[in-house]
Design a protein around this motif. Structure first.
Motif, PDB file in Angstrom:
ATOM      1  N   GLU A 203      91.918 -68.317  50.135  1.00 15.58           N
ATOM      2  CA  GLU A 203      91.831 -67.191  51.069  1.00 15.58           C
ATOM      3  C   GLU A 203      93.051 -66.274  51.035  1.00 15.58           C
ATOM      4  O   GLU A 203      93.127 -65.289  51.787  1.00 15.58           O
ATOM      5  N   ALA A 204      94.019 -66.549  50.158  1.00 17.48           N
ATOM      6  CA  ALA A 204      95.202 -65.688  50.057  1.00 17.48           C
ATOM      7  C   ALA A 204      94.765 -64.248  49.769  1.00 17.48           C
ATOM      8  O   ALA A 204      93.875 -64.002  48.949  1.00 17.48           O
ATOM      9  N   ALA A 205      95.401 -63.285  50.430  1.00 20.02           N
ATOM     10  CA  ALA A 205      95.028 -61.874  50.309  1.00 20.02           C
ATOM     11  C   ALA A 205      96.268 -61.047  49.995  1.00 20.02           C
ATOM     12  O   ALA A 205      96.899 -60.483  50.894  1.00 20.02           O
ATOM     13  N   PRO A 206      96.657 -60.959  48.727  1.00 22.90           N
ATOM     14  CA  PRO A 206      97.891 -60.253  48.355  1.00 22.90           C
ATOM     15  C   PRO A 206      97.913 -58.803  48.835  1.00 22.90           C
ATOM     16  O   PRO A 206      96.906 -58.091  48.785  1.00 22.90           O
ATOM     17  N   PHE A 207      99.099 -58.382  49.302  1.00 22.01           N
ATOM     18  CA  PHE A 207      99.271 -57.008  49.760  1.00 22.01           C
ATOM     19  C   PHE A 207     100.719 -56.602  49.598  1.00 22.01           C
ATOM     20  O   PHE A 207     101.607 -57.420  49.342  1.00 22.01           O
ATOM     21  N   ALA A 208     100.968 -55.302  49.760  1.00 21.72           N
ATOM     22  CA  ALA A 208     102.318 -54.736  49.778  1.00 21.72           C
ATOM     23  C   ALA A 208     102.327 -53.633  50.827  1.00 21.72           C
ATOM     24  O   ALA A 208     101.306 -53.358  51.474  1.00 21.72           O
ATOM     25  N   LEU A 209     103.489 -52.994  51.016  1.00 19.54           N
ATOM     26  CA  LEU A 209     103.633 -51.929  52.005  1.00 19.54           C
ATOM     27  C   LEU A 209     104.182 -50.665  51.335  1.00 19.54           C
ATOM     28  O   LEU A 209     105.050 -50.749  50.462  1.00 19.54           O
ATOM     29  N   HIS A 210     103.689 -49.514  51.778  1.00 20.32           N
ATOM     30  CA  HIS A 210     104.130 -48.223  51.254  1.00 20.32           C
ATOM     31  C   HIS A 210     104.517 -47.311  52.406  1.00 20.32           C
ATOM     32  O   HIS A 210     103.818 -47.229  53.413  1.00 20.32           O
ATOM     33  N   ARG A 211     105.624 -46.575  52.226  1.00 14.07           N
ATOM     34  CA  ARG A 211     106.128 -45.688  53.278  1.00 14.07           C
ATOM     35  C   ARG A 211     106.463 -44.311  52.707  1.00 14.07           C
ATOM     36  O   ARG A 211     107.113 -44.188  51.661  1.00 14.07           O
ATOM     37  N   THR A 212     106.013 -43.243  53.400  1.00 15.84           N
ATOM     38  CA  THR A 212     106.413 -41.866  53.137  1.00 15.84           C
ATOM     39  C   THR A 212     106.640 -41.187  54.478  1.00 15.84           C
ATOM     40  O   THR A 212     105.842 -41.365  55.402  1.00 15.84           O
ATOM     41  N   TYR A 213     107.740 -40.388  54.594  1.00 14.27           N
ATOM     42  CA  TYR A 213     108.011 -39.714  55.868  1.00 14.27           C
ATOM     43  C   TYR A 213     108.701 -38.383  55.597  1.00 14.27           C
ATOM     44  O   TYR A 213     109.191 -38.117  54.500  1.00 14.27           O
ATOM     45  N   ALA A 214     108.720 -37.529  56.610  1.00 15.25           N
ATOM     46  CA  ALA A 214     109.114 -36.127  56.436  1.00 15.25           C
ATOM     47  C   ALA A 214     110.594 -35.977  56.093  1.00 15.25           C
ATOM     48  O   ALA A 214     111.459 -36.642  56.666  1.00 15.25           O
ATOM     49  N   ASP A 216     111.626 -32.542  55.802  1.00 14.16           N
ATOM     50  CA  ASP A 216     111.873 -31.199  56.337  1.00 14.16           C
ATOM     51  C   ASP A 216     110.775 -30.900  57.355  1.00 14.16           C
ATOM     52  O   ASP A 216     110.235 -31.835  57.965  1.00 14.16           O
ATOM     53  N   ASP A 217     110.428 -29.637  57.552  1.00 11.90           N
ATOM     54  CA  ASP A 217     109.444 -29.304  58.575  1.00 11.90           C
ATOM     55  C   ASP A 217     107.999 -29.509  58.126  1.00 11.90           C
ATOM     56  O   ASP A 217     107.063 -29.251  58.887  1.00 11.90           O
ATOM     57  N   ARG A 218     107.791 -30.003  56.891  1.00 12.19           N
ATOM     58  CA  ARG A 218     106.445 -30.353  56.436  1.00 12.19           C
ATOM     59  C   ARG A 218     106.107 -31.751  56.957  1.00 12.19           C
ATOM     60  O   ARG A 218     106.759 -32.733  56.618  1.00 12.19           O
ATOM     61  N   ALA A 219     105.081 -31.823  57.790  1.00 11.37           N
ATOM     62  CA  ALA A 219     104.768 -33.072  58.482  1.00 11.37           C
ATOM     63  C   ALA A 219     104.092 -34.074  57.545  1.00 11.37           C
ATOM     64  O   ALA A 219     103.110 -33.756  56.872  1.00 11.37           O
ATOM     65  N   ILE A 220     104.645 -35.284  57.495  1.00 12.32           N
ATOM     66  CA  ILE A 220     104.007 -36.389  56.791  1.00 12.32           C
ATOM     67  C   ILE A 220     104.573 -37.685  57.360  1.00 12.32           C
ATOM     68  O   ILE A 220     105.787 -37.791  57.594  1.00 12.32           O
ATOM     69  N   ASP A 221     103.714 -38.648  57.626  1.00 14.74           N
ATOM     70  CA  ASP A 221     104.141 -39.921  58.199  1.00 14.74           C
ATOM     71  C   ASP A 221     103.130 -40.987  57.767  1.00 14.74           C
ATOM     72  O   ASP A 221     102.129 -41.218  58.432  1.00 14.74           O
ATOM     73  N   GLU A 222     103.399 -41.614  56.634  1.00 14.78           N
ATOM     74  CA  GLU A 222     102.482 -42.587  56.047  1.00 14.78           C
ATOM     75  C   GLU A 222     103.148 -43.965  56.007  1.00 14.78           C
ATOM     76  O   GLU A 222     104.252 -44.109  55.470  1.00 14.78           O
ATOM     77  N   PHE A 223     102.488 -44.949  56.585  1.00 18.25           N
ATOM     78  CA  PHE A 223     102.941 -46.337  56.497  1.00 18.25           C
ATOM     79  C   PHE A 223     101.691 -47.169  56.280  1.00 18.25           C
ATOM     80  O   PHE A 223     100.896 -47.365  57.194  1.00 18.25           O
ATOM     81  N   ARG A 224     101.499 -47.628  55.056  1.00 18.89           N
ATOM     82  CA  ARG A 224     100.233 -48.221  54.656  1.00 18.89           C
ATOM     83  C   ARG A 224     100.402 -49.640  54.115  1.00 18.89           C
ATOM     84  O   ARG A 224     101.346 -49.941  53.394  1.00 18.89           O
ATOM     85  N   GLN A 225      99.447 -50.491  54.459  1.00 20.47           N
ATOM     86  CA  GLN A 225      99.283 -51.752  53.760  1.00 20.47           C
ATOM     87  C   GLN A 225      98.429 -51.461  52.534  1.00 20.47           C
ATOM     88  O   GLN A 225      97.348 -50.881  52.648  1.00 20.47           O
ATOM     89  N   VAL A 226      98.916 -51.832  51.349  1.00 20.22           N
ATOM     90  CA  VAL A 226      98.216 -51.514  50.110  1.00 20.22           C
ATOM     91  C   VAL A 226      97.859 -52.799  49.374  1.00 20.22           C
ATOM     92  O   VAL A 226      98.605 -53.782  49.404  1.00 20.22           O
ATOM     93  N   ARG A 227      96.702 -52.752  48.715  1.00 19.84           N
ATOM     94  CA  ARG A 227      96.211 -53.876  47.930  1.00 19.84           C
ATOM     95  C   ARG A 227      95.847 -53.381  46.536  1.00 19.84           C
ATOM     96  O   ARG A 227      95.928 -52.183  46.251  1.00 19.84           O
ATOM     97  N   THR A 228      95.436 -54.290  45.672  1.00 24.11           N
ATOM     98  CA  THR A 228      95.132 -53.929  44.295  1.00 24.11           C
ATOM     99  C   THR A 228      94.091 -52.816  44.239  1.00 24.11           C
ATOM    100  O   THR A 228      93.019 -52.916  44.836  1.00 24.11           O
ATOM    101  N   GLY A 229      94.423 -51.742  43.525  1.00 20.74           N
ATOM    102  CA  GLY A 229      93.530 -50.612  43.347  1.00 20.74           C
ATOM    103  C   GLY A 229      93.769 -49.469  44.296  1.00 20.74           C
ATOM    104  O   GLY A 229      93.247 -48.372  44.074  1.00 20.74           O
ATOM    105  N   ASP A 230      94.540 -49.677  45.358  1.00 20.12           N
ATOM    106  CA  ASP A 230      94.828 -48.600  46.297  1.00 20.12           C
ATOM    107  C   ASP A 230      95.805 -47.608  45.668  1.00 20.12           C
ATOM    108  O   ASP A 230      96.659 -47.970  44.858  1.00 20.12           O
ATOM    109  N   ILE A 231      95.675 -46.343  46.100  1.00 21.70           N
ATOM    110  CA  ILE A 231      96.506 -45.263  45.561  1.00 21.70           C
ATOM    111  C   ILE A 231      97.143 -44.505  46.717  1.00 21.70           C
ATOM    112  O   ILE A 231      96.450 -44.090  47.651  1.00 21.70           O
TER     113      ILE A 231
END
Length: 297
Positions: A203-214, A216-231
């Motif tokens: 039942e092991a479910a491998p994953f990793a974490l990805h982070r992107t944040y702003a 400058d004044d362009r808004a972006i705030d991404e914090f994702r759990q990622v698995r095989t095949g995710d982009i």
């Protein structure tokens, strides 16, 4: 803010036999692309004769690419955690057909500039062991300016052992400052697997974490759990860390390109965290590296 454009779950953008296709049809995306696909039972994947340069990267398995009246076998690997693979660069406007068995990725960048197609064998791929301590990782620089005469893109892949941090310190390349910082979009294609030599339950479910944040004044705030095949797509902003969870090794394929006249990767560290690089001088490289096709246990 999060933007669903910037995270593509595995299998959510299928097209013409490909598992996922990322290109300029995504709003806010213009300079890079990626295709991922799986082959078995004599199937094939086709690459049209678009004004796009490409790099064919076996992920798991081996393949043959037919193009320009020639065929090029690509000696692959059982998984992305077995070190480098053969790769094939296809100049802009080159149609091709991929056959074989396994999973394959194709990095792309739109360009009218034609560079000659080129084969890079596994043994000729530059392997870099970067960082130290828990920031140790392994980089395969098969599509960087020093290794490949491409027109627009910069392509590499990174293996990060379980528990380590990669793409760290957080950094950016979203503003052109000559000689200091490049303006580059970036794609992260992820895979995760139970760490080498570790016994895990079914039942092991491998994953990793990805982070992107702003940055400058362009808004972006991404914090994702990622698995095989995710982009994960990084249009701008600070990005990192990419974190390999304890128990699970992490892999990502990076594709970068942008509007700058020069094909170069210049970055700026987040000043809140850039100082961490100095601590590596007093740490040792993670002894689990390098990851090879036939690892010594």
């Amino acid at each position: 803010m999060t933007n669903e454009n910037w995270f593509i779950p595995a299998g959510s953008r299928p097209e013409a036999g490909w598992t996922d296709v990322v290109d300029g049809r995504i709003a806010g995306w213009a300079h890079t692309g990626l295709r991922t696909g799986a082959l078995r039972d004599g199937g094939e994947l086709r690459l049209p004769a678009d004004a796009v340069e490409r790099l064919v990267v076996p992920l798991a398995g081996s393949f043959t690419v037919a193009y320009d009246g020639a065929t090029q076998p690509l000696d692959g690997r059982a998984s992305v955690f077995e070190g480098p693979t053969d790769v094939l660069y296809l100049g802009s406007g080159t149609p091709a057909t991929i056959t074989g068995e396994g999973r394959v990725a194709v990095a792309e960048a739109p360009t009218e500039t034609v560079r000659p197609s080129a084969y890079i064998a596994r043994d000729d791929v530059p392997v870099e062991l970067r960082g130290a301590g828990q920031s140790s990782r392994q980089v395969h620089n098969f599509g960087t300016p020093a290794a490949l005469d491409a027109a627009r893109f910069i392509v590499c892949e990174v293996i990060t052992p379980a528990g380590n941090w990669s793409s760290y310190p957080p950094h950016k390349h979203d503003t052109h400052v000559g000689g200091e910082e490049s303006n580059l979009e970036e794609i992260y294609y992820y895979e995760a697997a139970v760490s080498r030599g570790v016994a895990a339950p079914p039942e092991a479910a491998p994953f990793a974490l990805h982070r992107t944040y702003a940055s400058d004044d362009r808004a972006i705030d991404e914090f994702r759990q990622v698995r095989t095949g995710d982009i994960a797509l990084v249009p701008f902003g600070w990005h990192g860390p990419a974190v390999a969870a304890p128990g699970y090794d992490m892999y990502y394929l990076n594709v970068m390109a942008g509007p700058d006249p020069e094909r170069v990767w210049n970055i700026t560290d987040d000043p809140a965290h850039g100082w961490v690089r100095q601590t590596w001088e007093h740490e040792q490289l993670d002894p689990r590296l390098p990851y090879r096709k036939d690892p010594v246990r």
